[in-house]
Design an enzyme around this catalytic site. Structure first.
Site, PDB file in Angstrom:
ATOM      1  N   ARG A 147       4.730  -7.601  46.143  1.00  0.00           N
ATOM      2  CA  ARG A 147       5.931  -6.287  47.026  1.00  0.00           C
ATOM      3  C   ARG A 147       7.231  -6.543  47.551  1.00  0.00           C
ATOM      4  O   ARG A 147       7.501  -7.682  48.038  1.00  0.00           O
ATOM      5  CB  ARG A 147       5.386  -5.467  48.210  1.00  0.00           C
TER       6      ARG A 147
ATOM      7  N   ARG B  32       5.725  -9.828  50.347  1.00  0.00           N
ATOM      8  CA  ARG B  32       4.518 -10.596  50.532  1.00  0.00           C
ATOM      9  C   ARG B  32       3.558  -9.588  49.461  1.00  0.00           C
ATOM     10  O   ARG B  32       3.756  -8.846  48.594  1.00  0.00           O
ATOM     11  CB  ARG B  32       4.135  -9.501  51.544  1.00  0.00           C
TER      12      ARG B  32
ATOM     13  N   SER C 247      -7.560   8.101  48.497  1.00  0.00           N
ATOM     14  CA  SER C 247      -6.089   8.158  49.069  1.00  0.00           C
ATOM     15  C   SER C 247      -4.821   8.653  48.125  1.00  0.00           C
ATOM     16  O   SER C 247      -5.311   9.118  47.282  1.00  0.00           O
ATOM     17  CB  SER C 247      -6.212   7.006  50.049  1.00  0.00           C
TER      18      SER C 247
ATOM     19  N   SER D  63       0.814  -7.544  47.477  1.00  0.00           N
ATOM     20  CA  SER D  63       0.560  -6.198  48.002  1.00  0.00           C
ATOM     21  C   SER D  63      -1.453  -6.549  48.633  1.00  0.00           C
ATOM     22  O   SER D  63      -2.242  -7.557  47.675  1.00  0.00           O
ATOM     23  CB  SER D  63       0.557  -5.473  46.743  1.00  0.00           C
TER      24      SER D  63
ATOM     25  N   GLU E  92       3.389   3.359  60.310  1.00  0.00           N
ATOM     26  CA  GLU E  92       3.665   2.737  59.368  1.00  0.00           C
ATOM     27  C   GLU E  92       5.315   3.697  58.692  1.00  0.00           C
ATOM     28  O   GLU E  92       4.839   4.949  58.373  1.00  0.00           O
ATOM     29  CB  GLU E  92       2.999   2.840  58.334  1.00  0.00           C
ATOM     30  N   ALA E  93       6.076   3.280  58.217  1.00  0.00           N
ATOM     31  CA  ALA E  93       7.147   4.321  57.598  1.00  0.00           C
ATOM     32  C   ALA E  93       6.224   4.743  56.507  1.00  0.00           C
ATOM     33  O   ALA E  93       7.548   5.952  56.634  1.00  0.00           O
ATOM     34  CB  ALA E  93       8.438   3.166  56.989  1.00  0.00           C
ATOM     35  N   ASN E  94       5.735   4.183  55.459  1.00  0.00           N
ATOM     36  CA  ASN E  94       4.991   5.697  55.146  1.00  0.00           C
ATOM     37  C   ASN E  94       4.841   6.523  55.824  1.00  0.00           C
ATOM     38  O   ASN E  94       4.133   7.572  54.608  1.00  0.00           O
ATOM     39  CB  ASN E  94       3.656   4.967  54.310  1.00  0.00           C
TER      40      ASN E  94
ATOM     41  N   ASP F 112      -5.213  12.051  50.808  1.00  0.00           N
ATOM     42  CA  ASP F 112      -7.095  11.873  51.941  1.00  0.00           C
ATOM     43  C   ASP F 112      -6.015  12.792  53.453  1.00  0.00           C
ATOM     44  O   ASP F 112      -6.875  12.913  54.415  1.00  0.00           O
ATOM     45  CB  ASP F 112      -7.428  11.276  52.065  1.00  0.00           C
TER      46      ASP F 112
ATOM     47  N   ASP G 150      -4.246  11.541  55.571  1.00  0.00           N
ATOM     48  CA  ASP G 150      -3.928  10.370  56.830  1.00  0.00           C
ATOM     49  C   ASP G 150      -2.478   9.896  56.736  1.00  0.00           C
ATOM     50  O   ASP G 150      -2.195   9.254  57.413  1.00  0.00           O
ATOM     51  CB  ASP G 150      -4.900   9.915  56.979  1.00  0.00           C
TER      52      ASP G 150
HETATM   53  C1  16G Z   1      -3.110   0.310  52.690  1.00  0.00           C
HETATM   54  C2  16G Z   1      -2.945   1.369  54.190  1.00  0.00           C
HETATM   55  C3  16G Z   1      -1.639   1.298  54.721  1.00  0.00           C
HETATM   56  C4  16G Z   1      -1.287   0.211  54.239  1.00  0.00           C
HETATM   57  C5  16G Z   1      -0.944   0.131  52.883  1.00  0.00           C
HETATM   58  C6  16G Z   1      -0.331  -0.975  51.513  1.00  0.00           C
HETATM   59  C7  16G Z   1      -4.847   1.578  55.499  1.00  0.00           C
HETATM   60  C8  16G Z   1      -5.786   3.302  56.456  1.00  0.00           C
HETATM   61  N1  16G Z   1      -4.104   1.997  54.624  1.00  0.00           N
HETATM   62  O1  16G Z   1      -2.994   1.683  52.120  1.00  0.00           O
HETATM   63  O2  16G Z   1      -1.663   1.349  55.717  1.00  0.00           O
HETATM   64  O3  16G Z   1       0.806   0.407  54.475  1.00  0.00           O
HETATM   65  O4  16G Z   1      -2.338  -0.488  52.664  1.00  0.00           O
HETATM   66  O5  16G Z   1      -0.412  -1.585  50.780  1.00  0.00           O
HETATM   67  O6  16G Z   1      -4.856   0.663  56.508  1.00  0.00           O
HETATM   68  P1  16G Z   1      -0.259  -2.938  50.050  1.00  0.00           P
HETATM   69  O7  16G Z   1      -0.855  -4.262  50.398  1.00  0.00           O
HETATM   70  O8  16G Z   1      -0.490  -2.751  48.676  1.00  0.00           O
HETATM   71  O9  16G Z   1       1.235  -2.665  50.608  1.00  0.00           O
HETATM   72 MG    MG Z   2      -4.350   8.526  52.963  1.00  0.00          MG
END
Ligand code: 16G
Ligand code: MG
Length: 542
Positions: free
Chosen positions: A505, A496, A64, A498, A370-372, A278, A280
């Site tokens: 984070r 939280r 990704s 990560s 998600e905000a992202n 990727d 998405d």
């Molecule tokens: C992954 C998740 C994404 C989430 C991110 C958080 C999928 C397909 N992708 O990339 O949704 O926002 O993890 O990352 O579920 P973090 O736990 O490192 O903050």
């Molecule tokens: Mg992605």
């Protein structure tokens, strides 16, 4: 199961001793050179899952938005969803078994999961444009083949395209044709129908600049261009011909740095968007006449889409319920706007698409983002049937609204968040409503916010509740956060561990950027002191 053959082939994809990996929110993800054995084993596991579900299973090779040197793999379940949690555990066990134990662990899984080994298996495979992806996807194929599974290699595809293929193949084509052309035809037809009679005031509405993160999105959008060109002209940047994947570009970079990607020529008030590696995720943005950067993230995308859907629902006069699902990262202004102005119910889940997806399935129409920038809209079977019936039987305005909804159903990739599909929905809505990017942005004003990372010895010492908005352990940390939050206006903060990196984070928002920055710093310091920080201590202030 031919255990001798498995042992023999596995030796060609041997696991480095002592390496431990976990199937996390986005599958396995680490440096590409550590993943060969994981790929082979995920090929094996996909065959077992396929036999157990009597369905086609997907395997996607991608990391990704992560750096080009990384890679990863995730399995796609029968309806295009993320792998079921119990199988995530099997995946972790299988990936971590030392070489000599691997065949036994594989047998254990097939016994535990009551897999009928006589059943046929079919696996579809896709990969992104990373230099390591081709060889790694070949290792997946080796795993599938040694267990005598059938497979189809889709080669270079976006992650959502692979989800789409899996969904098509398991619904006897009702969802669409399981080919790349089938994907383009389905989406472009719905897009062109939705934009067809729309009022258009010149070229502004019809052209869009797209930063493709130097990834697979560039290849696929270029392929798709002729299908959509009547309704939209796209200008591609960071298309992989020069730059490095995800380096100083892409949705993740733009969202986390809150600035434009490198390599994009932006003029004032031009609508621009970025995909991730990727394809998405998607975020939009523009520069105003003073050169200030404005980000339009997943929250604002969800707001635009849900207000459009709400209007259509009013037209068709059916009491289909609609819900918006967000995570703790959603900007406080977006939640307030959705609940208070738009009067739509909003729910918060843990981070990670599978949690949002699951919650969104509870509604007739579930909008999740998600905000992202990762998200989509799900329609229940009942809602889809009702809408299709109205599109056939009702008259005038009601019929027109039902037909539009029908196109929206086809246009959203309901198997997964999809940058291409989301982009087309957004473009269609903006065109239909005659909205400029500034007008869209002006729906509400984001609260200034800041995200930081803190290194700790063991991030698992932090546990949370309330969809990650409250800390449970270590004791005292939540009280410390509460005390800090009280000292700022319009403020909120949470921490939280990560799910994808070895860090904690920190998120904070407040009435000004300065205050959001300083709150985020103060909370980082509290994490460092109370949750076993390592390395350099975060400094107060920004
Ligand atoms: C992954 C998740 C994404 C989430 C991110 C958080 C999928 C397909 N992708 O990339 O949704 O926002 O993890 O990352 O579920 P973090 O736990 O490192 O903050
Ligand atoms: Mg992605």
């Amino acid at each position: 199961m031919d255990l001798d053959a498995i042992t023999e082939y596995s030796a060609l994809h041997a696991k480095p001793n002592g390496l431990v990996l976990q199937y996390g929110t986005a599958g396995f993800r680490t440096k590409a050179e550590h993943l060969d054995h994981v790929m082979f084993r995920m090929g094996l596991l996909a065959v077992l899952r396929s036999k157990q579900t009597k369905s086609t299973i997907g395997v996607m090779v991608t990391a990704s938005h992560n750096p080009e040197e990384d890679n990863g793999v995730k399995l796609v379940d029968p309806l295009g969803e993320m792998l079921a949690p119990s199988w995530e555990e099997h995946a972790t066990c299988l990936a971590n078994a030392e070489e000599q134990d691997m065949p036994r662990v594989l047998m254990d899984i097939s016994v535990k999961a009551a897999v009928n080994l006589q059943q046929d298996a079919f696996v579809v495979i896709g990969r992104d444009t990373r230099p390591s992806s081709e060889k790694l996807s070949q290792s997946v194929i080796d795993g599938v083949t040694v267990l005598e599974g059938q497979f189809h290699d889709y080669g270079l595809v976006t992650t959502p395209q692979l989800h789409y293929m899996v969904c098509c193949r398991n619904t006897s084509g009702r969802y669409g044709k399981a080919t790349i052309e089938g994907y383009y035809e389905k989406l472009s037809r719905a897009f062109l129908e939705l934009t067809n009679q729309a009022f258009c005031s010149g070229d502004d509405y019809r052209s869009l600049k797209v930063d493709c993160a130097n990834g697979i999105g560039a290849l696929k959008l270029r392929e798709m261009e002729p299908y959509i060109s009547q309704g939209l002209s796209v200008q591609l940047f960071n298309d992989g011909t020069k730059g490095k994947l995800n380096h100083l570009c892409g949705a993740d970079f733009v969202k986390s740095h809150q600035k434009p990607p490198e390599g994009m020529e932006m003029k004032a008030n031009e609508r621009c968007c970025s995909f991730d590696g990727d394809a998405d995720r998607i975020v939009y943005y523009y520069l105003d006449v003073d050169g200030h950067f404005h980000l339009i993230d997943g929250d604002k995308i969800a707001t635009l889409i849900s207000s459009f859907l709400k209007e259509l629902l009013l037209e068709i006069g059916e009491s289909l319920n609609i819900g918006v699902v967000q995570t703790a990262y959603a900007n406080g202004s977006s939640t307030r706007y959705l609940e208070e102005v738009m009067k739509v119910p909003v729910y918060c889940t843990k981070t990670g698409v599978k949690h949002l997806h699951h919650k969104a399935q509870e509604f007739d129409i579930g909008v999740y983002f998600e905000a992202n920038g990762h998200g989509t809209v799900l329609f229940s079977k009942a809602a889809e049937t009702k809408i299709k019936q109205l599109a056939k039987e009702s008259e005038d305005k009601k019929k027109e609204a039902a037909k539009m909804l029908e196109n929206v159903i086809d246009l959203f990739n309901q198997a997964a968040g999809d940058a291409i599909s989301d982009m087309l929905v957004i473009e269609a809505i903006l065109t239909r409503k005659g909205l400029t990017v500034q007008q869209w942005d002006a729906l509400y004003t984001d609260l200034p916010n800041r995200q930081l990372k803190v290194k700790v010895a063991d991030r698992q010492v932090i546990s949370t509740t309330g969809a990650e908005r409250q800390v449970v352990t270590p004791l005292g940390l939540q009280e410390a956060i509460n005390d800090l939050v009280k000292t700022y206006k319009l403020s909120r903060a949470f921490v939280r561990p990560s799910g994808t990196e070895d860090i904690v984070r920190v998120y904070a928002e407040a009435d000004s950027q300065e205050n959001a920055d300083s709150l985020a710093r103060a909370v980082s310091l509290a994490v460092f002191q109370l949750a076993g920080g390592v390395g350099e201590m975060p400094q107060p202030g920004f």
